[in-house]
Design an enzyme around this catalytic site. Structure first.
Site, PDB file in Angstrom:
ATOM      1  N   PRO A   1       0.817  -1.229   0.000  1.00  0.00           N
ATOM      2  CA  PRO A   1       0.000   0.000   0.000  1.00  0.00           C
ATOM      3  C   PRO A   1       0.845   1.271   0.000  1.00  0.00           C
ATOM      4  O   PRO A   1       0.319   2.352  -0.200  1.00  0.00           O
ATOM      5  CB  PRO A   1      -0.833  -0.103   1.287  1.00  0.00           C
ATOM      6  CG  PRO A   1      -0.478  -1.388   1.929  1.00  0.00           C
ATOM      7  CD  PRO A   1       0.680  -1.998   1.231  1.00  0.00           C
TER       8      PRO A   1
ATOM      9  N   GLU B   1       1.640  -9.570   7.112  1.00  0.00           N
ATOM     10  CA  GLU B   1       2.644  -8.777   7.795  1.00  0.00           C
ATOM     11  C   GLU B   1       3.318  -7.732   6.900  1.00  0.00           C
ATOM     12  O   GLU B   1       3.118  -7.702   5.697  1.00  0.00           O
ATOM     13  CB  GLU B   1       3.703  -9.701   8.389  1.00  0.00           C
ATOM     14  CG  GLU B   1       4.427 -10.582   7.370  1.00  0.00           C
ATOM     15  CD  GLU B   1       3.630 -11.831   6.980  1.00  0.00           C
ATOM     16  OE1 GLU B   1       3.086 -11.831   5.854  1.00  0.00           O
ATOM     17  OE2 GLU B   1       3.580 -12.759   7.782  1.00  0.00           O
TER      18      GLU B   1
ATOM     19  N   ARG C   1      -3.322  -8.335 -20.687  1.00  0.00           N
ATOM     20  CA  ARG C   1      -4.304  -8.040 -21.740  1.00  0.00           C
ATOM     21  C   ARG C   1      -3.793  -7.020 -22.758  1.00  0.00           C
ATOM     22  O   ARG C   1      -4.372  -6.860 -23.830  1.00  0.00           O
ATOM     23  CB  ARG C   1      -5.647  -7.581 -21.142  1.00  0.00           C
ATOM     24  CG  ARG C   1      -5.599  -6.261 -20.440  1.00  0.00           C
ATOM     25  CD  ARG C   1      -6.948  -5.871 -19.872  1.00  0.00           C
ATOM     26  NE  ARG C   1      -7.904  -5.450 -20.902  1.00  0.00           N
ATOM     27  CZ  ARG C   1      -7.822  -4.310 -21.581  1.00  0.00           C
ATOM     28  NH1 ARG C   1      -6.844  -3.461 -21.370  1.00  0.00           N
ATOM     29  NH2 ARG C   1      -8.731  -4.002 -22.478  1.00  0.00           N
TER      30      ARG C   1
ATOM     31  N   ASP D   1      -9.339   1.330 -26.489  1.00  0.00           N
ATOM     32  CA  ASP D   1      -8.533   1.600 -27.669  1.00  0.00           C
ATOM     33  C   ASP D   1      -7.998   3.017 -27.619  1.00  0.00           C
ATOM     34  O   ASP D   1      -8.375   3.815 -26.767  1.00  0.00           O
ATOM     35  CB  ASP D   1      -9.309   1.308 -28.959  1.00  0.00           C
ATOM     36  CG  ASP D   1     -10.459   2.261 -29.196  1.00  0.00           C
ATOM     37  OD1 ASP D   1     -10.445   3.395 -28.658  1.00  0.00           O
ATOM     38  OD2 ASP D   1     -11.383   1.889 -29.927  1.00  0.00           O
TER      39      ASP D   1
HETATM   40  N1  4HQ Z   1      -1.135  -5.246   0.898  1.00  0.00           N
HETATM   41  N2  4HQ Z   1      -1.742  -2.753  -3.065  1.00  0.00           N
HETATM   42  C1  4HQ Z   1      -0.180  -5.628   3.135  1.00  0.00           C
HETATM   43  C2  4HQ Z   1      -1.909  -4.294   0.243  1.00  0.00           C
HETATM   44  C3  4HQ Z   1      -1.636  -3.869  -1.161  1.00  0.00           C
HETATM   45  C4  4HQ Z   1      -2.278  -2.827  -1.842  1.00  0.00           C
HETATM   46  C5  4HQ Z   1      -0.042  -6.024   0.320  1.00  0.00           C
HETATM   47  C6  4HQ Z   1      -1.449  -5.567   2.297  1.00  0.00           C
HETATM   48  C7  4HQ Z   1       1.174  -6.084   1.196  1.00  0.00           C
HETATM   49  C8  4HQ Z   1       2.033  -6.578   3.378  1.00  0.00           C
HETATM   50  N3  4HQ Z   1      -0.740  -4.370  -2.012  1.00  0.00           N
HETATM   51  N4  4HQ Z   1       0.820  -6.503   2.534  1.00  0.00           N
HETATM   52  N5  4HQ Z   1      -3.242  -2.012  -1.414  1.00  0.00           N
HETATM   53  O1  4HQ Z   1      -2.827  -3.769   0.815  1.00  0.00           O
HETATM   54  O2  4HQ Z   1      -0.805  -3.688  -3.143  1.00  0.00           O
END
Ligand code: 4HQ
Length: 270
Positions: free
Chosen positions: A87, A114, A151, A166
């Site tokens: 995130p 984690e 895609r 497109d």
């Molecule tokens: N996570 N976009 C926490 C995400 C996430 C997101 C992935 C949760 C990584 C450790 N990954 N783990 N939003 O929320 O990619």
């Protein structure tokens, strides 16, 4: 193009074995390899996480299994990009998907539950987030990235599938679409679509795309680069939506300038 996924839950990737991506793998257009990085855990207990230094709640993904898994990858003929799903990463958008098609291999690292030991970040070329929400793991995010990139690879979509997004509709929302019947429970298909006048139909669709983008996604509207053909349509729309005049500086220069422009989100390819 090869997608290599580092995950401790390879079975979560079953959705990639259906439909269009199944066909793309069977025809050799893409390859998806799932690497269980628990196999690279050093201890006899195969732990991939541990308690955080400095104390606190939750577990942290250990560096060793990820480093060893990345170092075990077969050499690529071409360009490889190592991506961490998190995130904290750059927000994933269509232009990022388009840029990623330039690589021969994408390595997608998925943490589950984690956080990551910060030293894992020294391994990665790019950190990507699929949106501002918290998932239980990176696996769903990796699948979103794989789907959106795959895609765009030539031959992955068939003829009838490939028209979506497109080059004429870049950065704009889709216009309203209709199929038979021409009238359903009193709701009529716009007569222009039944007229057979293709030039006018194209203009109507472009206008409705502009309208929808303005009404539903002002953030996208703000980023648009308009074409000369949009001038008249935008002048009509601003009559309906006086608030749209706020953006007039983005199109007024097109009045006497019939010049082709590329919109910001337009697919560049490789
Ligand atoms: N996570 N976009 C926490 C995400 C996430 C997101 C992935 C949760 C990584 C450790 N990954 N783990 N939003 O929320 O990619």
């Amino acid at each position: 193009m090869k997608f290599t996924v580092l995950t401790i839950f390879p079975e979560m990737f079953a959705p990639l074995q259906e439909s269009i991506l199944k066909r793309a793998q069977n025809t050799g257009r893409i390859k998806i390899e799932l690497v269980n990085f628990r196999d690279f855990a050093p201890s006899k207990h195969k732990n991939v996480d541990d308690i955080p230094y400095g104390g606190g709640e939750g577990m942290v993904l250990k560096p060793e299994p990820i480093f060893r898994a990345v170092r075990s990858l077969a050499p690529v003929e071409g360009k490889r990009r190592i991506i961490l799903l998190s995130p904290q990463g750059k927000l994933f958008r269509q232009d990022i998907a388009s840029q990623l098609t330039c690589y021969d291999e994408l390595v997608l690292i998925c943490g589950h539950y984690e956080g990551f030991d910060e030293r894992i970040r020294s391994l990665v070329d790019e950190e990507i987030s699929i949106g501002d929400y918290v998932l239980t793991g990176g696996e769903l995010a990796a699948m979103v990235v794989i789907d959106a990139v795959a895609r765009l690879i030539p031959g992955v979509l068939g003829k009838t599938e490939s028209f979506i997004y497109d080059s004429h509709n870049e950065g704009l929302l889709e216009y309203p679409q209709y199929t038979r019947p021409a009238e359903f429970e009193g709701m009529k298909v716009p007569p222009i679509l039944l007229s057979g006048h293709h030039a006018n139909i194209d203009l109507w669709r472009r206008k409705e795309s502009l309208r929808r983008t303005f009404l539903r996604r002002p953030d996208l509207f703000e980023r648009l680069t308009f074409k000369a053909e949009d001038y008249q349509l935008l002048e009509e729309l601003v009559e309906e939506y006086p608030e749209m005049a706020l953006y007039r500086k983005k199109w007024e220069h097109l009045k006497a300038k019939p010049k082709r422009r590329r919109s910001r989100g337009e697919i560049d390819g490789c």
